[in-house]
Design a protein around this motif. Structure first.
Motif: not given
Length: 201
Positions: A1-22
């Motif tokens: 069964m797929q996990n329910q999505p967890r919500v969190r605030r992104a951090e500046l250190s994640e900018a590259t991965e977040v931008a790729r997904v975005f």
């Protein structure tokens, strides 16, 4: 069964991965797809330059909220705290100037979007503005977008505003407590119709 999505605030250190997904998730979002339509060069510019710039700026100046499972990012959203209309009017003016220097349909269309949104943005301050929310295609329909919206409005101490770009997204926002306000925003050149929506905290 797929996990329910967890919500969190992104951090500046994640900018590259977040931008790729975005960048990947946003390419078929109604407004972005219309702006970039039939322009491979504009798609590459968006993927390699504009999306990373948007995410980095938002991480520094606004808030980027994510939904996912573990370290996987399913959905990305950008939220702004709006205290005046100045920001939108300046951005629209800057893009109009840029469009004059760099001709082409994508620039004309993004100028039309920002000008229309600046003119119609609510003048009730302060409020939260959901600038954009996108979900990776493989995770759509799994509740990631709803999880972010619900989390943000639950903790809201001010009203919130957004523009729904499809009837489906409008229904999602209505389920999360948003209501339609004012007339629709009809973009030119066969662009999508935007539906202004307001959440009263």
């Amino acid at each position: 069964m797929q996990n329910q999505p967890r919500v969190r605030r992104a951090e500046l250190s994640e900018a590259t991965e977040v931008a790729r997904v975005f960048a990947r998730a946003a390419l078929d979002e109604a407004v972005t797809a219309w702006v970039l339509e039939d322009s491979p060069e504009a798609v590459e510019y968006f993927r390699n330059e504009r999306a990373p710039e948007m995410i980095t700026n938002a991480l520094k100046e606004d808030q980027v909220w994510l939904a996912g499972s573990g370290s996987d990012i399913w959905a990305v959203s950008i939220w702004q705290t709006v205290t005046s209309a100045d920001r939108f009017e300046v951005e629209a003016a800057e893009l109009r100037a840029l469009a004059g220097q760099v001709p082409g349909r994508p620039f004309e269309r993004i100028t039309a979007v920002t000008t229309a949104l600046a003119a119609r943005h609510p003048r009730e301050f302060p409020h939260q503005y959901l600038q954009v929310i996108v979900t990776l295609p493989e995770f759509r329909g799994k509740g990631a977008g709803a999880a972010i919206i619900t989390d943000r409005v639950k903790s809201a101490t001010t009203p919130a505003y957004l523009e729904a770009s499809t009837e489906r997204s409008q229904r999602l926002y209505e389920r999360c407590g948003f209501a339609r306000i004012g007339d629709q925003i009809v973009l030119p050149d066969n662009g999508p119709t935007l539906r202004p929506m307001w959440f009263q905290s």
